[in-house]
Design a protein around this motif. Structure first.
Motif, PDB file in Angstrom:
ATOM      1  N   PHE A   1       2.170   1.084   6.585  1.00  0.00           N
ATOM      2  CA  PHE A   1       2.127   0.520   5.233  1.00  0.00           C
ATOM      3  C   PHE A   1       2.706   1.510   4.225  1.00  0.00           C
ATOM      4  O   PHE A   1       3.306   1.117   3.229  1.00  0.00           O
ATOM      5  CB  PHE A   1       0.688   0.161   4.854  1.00  0.00           C
ATOM      6  CG  PHE A   1       0.574  -0.629   3.583  1.00  0.00           C
ATOM      7  CD1 PHE A   1       0.676  -2.006   3.595  1.00  0.00           C
ATOM      8  CD2 PHE A   1       0.371   0.010   2.372  1.00  0.00           C
ATOM      9  CE1 PHE A   1       0.585  -2.741   2.418  1.00  0.00           C
ATOM     10  CE2 PHE A   1       0.271  -0.714   1.190  1.00  0.00           C
ATOM     11  CZ  PHE A   1       0.391  -2.103   1.214  1.00  0.00           C
ATOM     12  N   HIS A   2       2.560   2.793   4.523  1.00  0.00           N
ATOM     13  CA  HIS A   2       3.053   3.841   3.635  1.00  0.00           C
ATOM     14  C   HIS A   2       4.417   4.388   4.094  1.00  0.00           C
ATOM     15  O   HIS A   2       4.843   5.451   3.639  1.00  0.00           O
ATOM     16  CB  HIS A   2       2.020   4.956   3.511  1.00  0.00           C
ATOM     17  CG  HIS A   2       0.754   4.475   2.873  1.00  0.00           C
ATOM     18  ND1 HIS A   2       0.657   4.167   1.540  1.00  0.00           N
ATOM     19  CD2 HIS A   2      -0.459   4.201   3.403  1.00  0.00           C
ATOM     20  CE1 HIS A   2      -0.560   3.734   1.260  1.00  0.00           C
ATOM     21  NE2 HIS A   2      -1.256   3.739   2.380  1.00  0.00           N
ATOM     22  N   GLY A   3       5.084   3.656   4.984  1.00  0.00           N
ATOM     23  CA  GLY A   3       6.460   3.983   5.353  1.00  0.00           C
ATOM     24  C   GLY A   3       6.668   4.761   6.626  1.00  0.00           C
ATOM     25  O   GLY A   3       7.801   4.996   7.022  1.00  0.00           O
ATOM     26  N   ASP A   4       5.599   5.169   7.314  1.00  0.00           N
ATOM     27  CA  ASP A   4       5.740   5.921   8.564  1.00  0.00           C
ATOM     28  C   ASP A   4       5.403   5.009   9.736  1.00  0.00           C
ATOM     29  O   ASP A   4       4.237   4.785  10.051  1.00  0.00           O
ATOM     30  CB  ASP A   4       4.810   7.138   8.544  1.00  0.00           C
ATOM     31  CG  ASP A   4       4.930   7.985   9.802  1.00  0.00           C
ATOM     32  OD1 ASP A   4       5.813   7.697  10.659  1.00  0.00           O
ATOM     33  OD2 ASP A   4       4.126   8.928   9.954  1.00  0.00           O
ATOM     34  N   GLU A   5       6.439   4.493  10.390  1.00  0.00           N
ATOM     35  CA  GLU A   5       6.237   3.553  11.498  1.00  0.00           C
ATOM     36  C   GLU A   5       6.115   4.232  12.853  1.00  0.00           C
ATOM     37  O   GLU A   5       5.801   3.570  13.847  1.00  0.00           O
ATOM     38  CB  GLU A   5       7.375   2.523  11.512  1.00  0.00           C
ATOM     39  CG  GLU A   5       7.371   1.646  10.276  1.00  0.00           C
ATOM     40  CD  GLU A   5       8.551   0.684  10.192  1.00  0.00           C
ATOM     41  OE1 GLU A   5       9.381   0.665  11.132  1.00  0.00           O
ATOM     42  OE2 GLU A   5       8.645  -0.032   9.181  1.00  0.00           O
TER      43      GLU A   5
END
Length: 194
Positions: free
Chosen positions: A175-179
């Motif tokens: 959700f905060h950009g770290d997949e």
């Protein structure tokens, strides 16, 4: 627990969601929900030739039909969790349409090696989570749907090996950009036991 700007889904003066069993405490509702979803998870899921918004909504309906009258319906209130705002309800339909159109353009992740599948599936799941189309049951529906996509793509997942806390942490990171943590979880669920 979600933060909500409008509690029309809840009983008056309560954060407990209105439910078919008319349970008024969160503990009772959680137990009932788990029981009903476990039973429905043992049944065949709705079948579709392709993955669509309609099919995704049908899976949510299938899983939650015994619990909520609004199962499968898109949420109509703004919600957030731990200060993170999900897609505004007025944008959910269009965001889902774009997301599932992208899945179709990607050939529903078929004919990919494990690593590529895990990366694309993680990105899809992260975007789907950010939309959060239902008032409740998004995570469980996402996980089931990911399993359906993985099966069709030839990369079946062993969901019994999933660690809920690890999955939740990976979803929060995505959700905060770290997949990357989500990619790792998916790869772990795909690996065969030795």
């Amino acid at each position: 627990m979600y933060e909500v700007d409008d509690n029309r889904y809840c009983y008056p003066n309560s954060t407990v969601l209105k439910n078919k069993a008319d349970l008024r405490t969160q503990d009772e509702l959680a137990k009932f929900e788990t029981l009903m979803i476990t039973q429905r998870s043992d049944e065949p899921l709705p079948v579709a030739r392709h993955f669509t918004v309609k099919h995704y909504r049908a899976v949510h309906t299938h899983l939650f039909q015994d619990v909520y009258t609004w199962a499968g319906r898109l949420r109509t209130v703004r919600i957030s969790k731990a200060g993170s705002m999900f897609c505004y309800p007025e944008n959910i339909g269009e965001q889902l349409r774009l997301l599932f159109a992208s899945l179709s353009l990607e050939n529903e992740f078929r004919d990919l090696e494990q690593e590529s599948f895990a990366q694309k599936a993680a990105h899809f799941l992260a975007d789907l989570n950010a939309v959060h189309p239902f008032r409740e049951g998004n995570g469980r529906t996402q996980t089931v749907y990911l399993s359906v996509i993985a099966n069709q793509a030839g990369h079946p997942l062993d969901l019994e090996r999933m660690h809920p806390n690890k999955m939740m942490s990976a979803m929060i990171a995505s959700f905060h950009g770290d997949e990357e943590p989500l990619v790792a979880v998916i790869l772990e669920l795909m690996r065969r036991r030795s």
